[in-house]
Every structure is written in structure tokens, then in C-alpha cells.
Design a protein around this motif. Structure first.
Motif, short mmCIF file in Angstrom:
data_model
loop_
_atom_site.label_atom_id
_atom_site.label_comp_id
_atom_site.label_asym_id
_atom_site.label_seq_id
_atom_site.Cartn_x
_atom_site.Cartn_y
_atom_site.Cartn_z
N GLU A 127 0.98 -0.99 -0.03
CA GLU A 127 0.14 -0.03 -0.02
C GLU A 127 0.99 1.15 0.14
O GLU A 127 0.54 2.16 -0.61
CB GLU A 127 -0.90 0.08 1.26
N GLU A 128 1.69 1.04 0.75
CA GLU A 128 2.90 2.33 0.72
C GLU A 128 3.56 2.59 -0.69
O GLU A 128 3.54 3.96 -0.88
CB GLU A 128 3.90 2.28 1.81
N GLU A 129 3.78 1.70 -1.23
CA GLU A 129 4.51 1.72 -2.55
C GLU A 129 3.34 2.52 -3.47
O GLU A 129 3.81 3.58 -4.13
CB GLU A 129 4.80 0.64 -3.20
N SER A 130 2.04 2.24 -3.45
CA SER A 130 1.27 2.72 -4.42
C SER A 130 0.77 4.02 -3.72
O SER A 130 0.69 4.99 -4.84
CB SER A 130 -0.25 1.95 -4.08
N ALA B 122 -8.77 -4.51 -3.16
CA ALA B 122 -8.32 -3.23 -2.43
C ALA B 122 -8.19 -3.23 -1.26
O ALA B 122 -9.53 -3.48 -0.61
CB ALA B 122 -9.11 -1.87 -3.12
N PRO B 123 -7.10 -3.10 -0.44
CA PRO B 123 -7.13 -3.11 0.93
C PRO B 123 -7.97 -1.69 1.34
O PRO B 123 -7.96 -0.65 1.19
CB PRO B 123 -5.70 -2.99 1.43
N ALA B 124 -8.69 -2.15 2.44
CA ALA B 124 -9.51 -1.03 2.97
C ALA B 124 -8.91 0.18 3.58
O ALA B 124 -9.09 1.30 3.41
CB ALA B 124 -10.49 -1.64 4.16
N SER B 125 -7.56 -0.19 4.17
CA SER B 125 -6.85 0.96 4.69
C SER B 125 -6.23 2.04 3.52
O SER B 125 -6.18 3.18 3.72
CB SER B 125 -5.82 0.51 5.48
N TRP B 126 -5.81 1.10 2.32
CA TRP B 126 -5.64 1.92 1.18
C TRP B 126 -6.61 2.91 0.43
O TRP B 126 -6.28 3.90 0.26
CB TRP B 126 -4.99 0.90 0.07
N GLU C 104 -18.84 -1.37 -0.20
CA GLU C 104 -19.53 -1.37 1.11
C GLU C 104 -18.45 -1.96 1.98
O GLU C 104 -18.69 -1.89 3.22
CB GLU C 104 -20.78 -2.04 1.07
N TYR C 105 -17.21 -2.73 1.67
CA TYR C 105 -16.28 -3.37 2.62
C TYR C 105 -15.49 -2.24 3.32
O TYR C 105 -14.84 -2.58 3.84
CB TYR C 105 -15.66 -4.49 1.80
N PHE C 106 -15.38 -0.83 2.21
CA PHE C 106 -14.75 -0.29 3.18
C PHE C 106 -15.15 0.82 4.31
O PHE C 106 -16.55 0.85 4.28
CB PHE C 106 -14.34 0.91 1.74
N ASP C 107 -14.36 1.61 4.57
CA ASP C 107 -14.93 2.56 5.70
C ASP C 107 -15.39 4.02 5.23
O ASP C 107 -15.69 4.74 5.87
CB ASP C 107 -14.07 2.76 6.84
N VAL C 108 -15.04 4.18 3.85
CA VAL C 108 -15.35 5.43 3.35
C VAL C 108 -16.13 5.22 2.01
O VAL C 108 -16.40 4.17 1.46
CB VAL C 108 -13.99 5.97 2.82
N GLU C 109 -16.75 6.33 1.63
CA GLU C 109 -17.80 6.15 0.37
C GLU C 109 -17.12 6.77 -0.91
O GLU C 109 -16.32 7.77 -0.76
CB GLU C 109 -19.04 6.98 0.79
N PRO C 110 -17.45 6.42 -1.96
CA PRO C 110 -16.91 7.01 -3.25
C PRO C 110 -17.83 8.28 -3.69
O PRO C 110 -18.91 8.39 -2.87
CB PRO C 110 -17.12 5.80 -4.23
#
Length: 425
Positions: A179-182, A216-220, A254-260
């Protein structure tokens, strides 16, 4: 006529760019089975590339479309609209993974949905730059090829592509992309190629489809959201393959903590009928001038009617829950298979999006030829399979969410037998 006779006719008159997976010509299909013109049946682990989430020829959808067809087939929604277009918009807005006031627009193909999402983002922000990701797939039109991060077969020989599209590495633990590289690549882009004040949107798939079924990782995603908010950039989630209960939720984001800010959709929306859509924050969606988005066949009455029923079937038959059960059964049986077959390097599953990746157990090299052969052999043996992955070494399983458990077992037993035969040489 036989399958091969039809294939010979096709090759004489149809451009070779529209190649088909196998010479299997469908005569009928019901739920998770296809019967060809020779009377042979196939277990469908493809669902028309995640289109028939509700199964082939769902009776509720068929009946609704029959009734609509008796009334009219086309008037153009932008000339004389119809109630099903509005009713579908109400359902999409209700289920959209975006809080606050939202609005929708309907089109015909997934590529059109992506194109119009980009147009809307540019109209709203007054900016032109778009950021996409390596391994992503967004369609075959010129703009969408530019966004797509996979060359063969989608981009090879078709350039040049639109400018001001920038690709970044997609985080992928299995292949060592962090994630950091991205995120650092994004900051490098801002420093070296284009300032953030010229970026209209960042577009990504919550689970890369053609790229290999990497989630996609949720934290990313949360970090991307933070960067977007900081610089006034819109976030577009491409849910064309992941939407409509496929992943165990109505939408994968919906698996993420943020919305598009914007979501694109197609495939599973229409239950087998061609329709796509864009949904987003109302102020964003309203940025395009009247007539600026749409099309002659956009949101056809037949497809809108079918899509309304898709929402009803998903709710009535608890397809989000069924997707989780389907995925769990696949994972259990594939894990057992992996213990016997070390060439299965990785198993990935979110709901009923399941993939296995083939790599040489000694060197880690991708086994693209094995993957290709397995697709062909399985098709001959009565199972419809699809491959994917930037390196062509991934099998993706996209069965109807309504598939019977015994068909999953039967189909995977066939796949295992064909794979073992290939490896035995």
C-alpha cells in the motif's frame, strides 16, 4: 447444424477481434446450466462474465420483460421516457453506497458508464486529469482503453490513447506491491507529472476483475479518500463486475470505511439485458448539462424492466447471503484441491468472486499456458470457465448466485480431473 459448423460460418463473416472462448453455441439456458445446439449441457461458472447473477432466464425477470415487450420496445428515454426508467433510478439511489442526496443515469454498456462517469467528474471539477491503476480494466472504448492497465488483448495495436490519464501500481500483497508503494507513487505523480489541482478523479475497481481478482485493501482506500478530500478530487468506484450482490454485499465498496463520490455499474444490473448506470452525489451528477450524457438506447425499457426485477430477486432470494455461501463452498473445495496440486499458488474469494492463480511451485513463474489449456479442457468436459490476470495465469469463478450446491461440487470435480490430467502430461 453442429457447433463446429456454426463456428465455421462465424469465422467467415465476423471480425476475428470478436473471438469466442469455445465453439459452444447456446440453444437454451436455465439458472446455472447452458445447453448447446447439440444437446450437451454445461455447468456455467462464468454467468456471462458476472451478468447473470440471478441465473439464466429467471422466470420473474422473463415474465416482466414479456409484458413490457407487448407494450413497446423502444421510445428513447431522452425523447418520451417511461416509468421503469424512473423506478429503476429510485432503486439504484436507494441502494447506492453513497450517503446524502444521490442521482443516477442509465446507459447501455459498462464502457459507456465509465466514459460518462469521467465526463461528469470533469464537468463538476473543471479539471481534466484522471488517475487509474495498473491491472485495472474499464472497457474497450478509446477512453476506457486508456484507463485500463492491461495491454493484451485490450490495448495492443489500438493507440494512441487520450492524454492526461496516469497509471499507478495497485496494492497487491501476493505480488509484493505494498500500500505504501502505491501511495508513494501517487505523491511522486503529483511531484513529477501533474499537480493535484488538475486531477478530476481517481478511478479503481474495489476488486480488480480482468486484472486477477485482487481486492483493494480498506486502509489503502481510506488513504485515497483522504487525499481526494484534501485536493478536491472525486473518487470513482468501478463496480461493473463486483456489483449487485456478487461479493456478498450489494456493492463491493461497502467493505470499505469510506464512500465514493461516483459508482459505475452494469453486468449484474440487467439480469441478462444490456444496461449500465452511473450513480453519484446529486450535485456531482447534475454538473453535466442537459443532453450532455445519455444515448439513443440508454436505459432501454426492456432492460430497465429487467433491472427492476433484479433488485426484487436479490431481496426476495437473499442473494447477498447466498453469494457468501457459494464463495465458502468454492473456497473449501479449492483449498482441498490445492493440497494435492501445488501449482495452485493462491486462492482468493470475496463472496462469489473466486479465483485461483497458477504458478510454478519451484520458481513462482506464472503458468499461463496451463491456465489457457484448463479453460479449453474444462469447456470440452462440460464446465464453462474464464481466465484473467495481467499474466494470464488466473482462473476466475463467477457462477450465478442461484447455483445449486451440488452443481458446484460436480463442476469443481471436473475442473480438478482436467487439471490433474494436464499436469500428468
Amino acid at each position: 447444424m453442429t457447433n463446429l459448423e456454426w463456428q465455421a460460418r462465424k469465422e467467415k463473416v465476423v471480425a476475428k477481434g470478436m473471438a469466442n472462448l469455445a465453439p459452444v453455441y447456446a440453444a437454451s439456458a436455465k439458472n446455472a446450466k447452458i445447453t448447446d445446439i447439440e444437446g450437451k449441457t454445461y455447468i456455467d461458472f462464468a454467468a456471462g462474465i458476472a451478468v447473470n447473477n440471478t441465473g439464466h432466464s429467471h422466470p420473474q425477470i422473463v415474465e416482466a420483460v414479456k409484458k413490457q415487450l407487448e407494450n413497446f420496445s423502444h421510445t428513447c428515454s431522452m425523447v418520451t421516457p417511461y416509468g421503469s426508467f424512473v423506478e429503476l433510478a429510485e432503486k439504484v439511489v436507494e441502494h447506492a453506497p453513497i450517503s446524502g442526496e444521490t442521482k443516477a443515469a442509465f446507459l447501455t454498456t459498462g464502457a459507456e458508464a465509465v466514459e460518462n462517469a469521467v465526463k461528469i467528474a470533469r464537468a463538476y471539477t473543471g479539471r481534466s486529469g484522471i488517475i487509474a491503476f495498473k491491472g485495472g480494466f474499464h472497457g474497450r472504448t478509446n477512453m476506457c482503453m486508456g484507463l485500463t492497465g492491461k495491454v493484451a488483448p485490450y490495448k495492443a495495436g489500438f493507440g494512441p490513447f487520450p492524454n492526461e490519464i496516469y497509471h499507478l501500481p495497485f496494492p497487491n500483497t501476493y505480488h509484493g506491491v505494498t500500500e505504501e508503494e502505491s501511495i508513494n507513487a501517487l505523491f511522486d505523480l503529483f511531484a513529477c507529472d501533474i499537480e493535484p489541482g488538475r486531477i478530476a478523479a481517481i478511478i479503481f475497481e474495489p476488486i480488480q476483475g480482468e486484472g486477477g481478482f485482487y481486492q483493494a485493501p480498506a486502509s489503502w482506500v481510506s488513504k485515497l479518500r483522504e487525499i481526494c478530500d484534501q485536493h478536491g478530487i472525486l473518487m470513482i468506484c468501478d463496480e461493473i463486475q463486483t456489483g449487485f450482490a456478487r461479493t456478498g454485499k450489494m456493492f463491493a465498496c461497502e467493505y470499505f470505511d469510506v464512500e465514493p463520490d461516483i459508482v459505475t455499474m452494469a453486468k449484474g444490473l440487467g439480469g441478462g439485458f444490456p444496461i449500465s448506470g452511473v450513480v453519484g452525489k446529486a450535485e456531482v451528477m447534475d454538473a453535466a448539462n442537459p443532453g450532455g450524457i445519455g444515448g439513443t438506447y440508454a436505459g432501454s425499457p426492456l432492460a430497465c424492466t429487467a433491472a427492476v426485477e433484479v433488485f426484487n430477486v436479490i431481496k426476495q432470494e437473499n442473494l447477498c447471503e447466498k453469494a457468501q455461501l457459494v464463495g465458502a463452498q468454492f473456497t473449501e473445495q479449492l483449498t482441498a484441491m490445492q493440497k494435492e496440486i501445488p501449482q495452485i499458488g493462491d486462492i482468493r474469494q470475496v463472496g462469489a468472486m473466486i479465483a485461483i492463480e497458477f504458478n510454478d511451485p519451484s520458481t513462482g513463474a506464472p503458468l499461463a499456458d496451463l491456465t489457457k489449456q484448463l479453460v479449453v479442457k474444462s469447456n470440452h468436459a462440460g464446465v464453462i470457465l474464464l481466465s484473467c490476470g495481467v499474466k494470464g495465469n488466473v482462473i476466475r469463478f463467477l457462477p450465478p448466485l442461484t447455483i445449486e450446491p451440488e452443481l458446484i461440487t460436480e463442476g469443481l470435480n471436473i475442473v480438478k480431473a482436467e487439471l490433474q490430467t494436464l499436469l500428468a502430461g
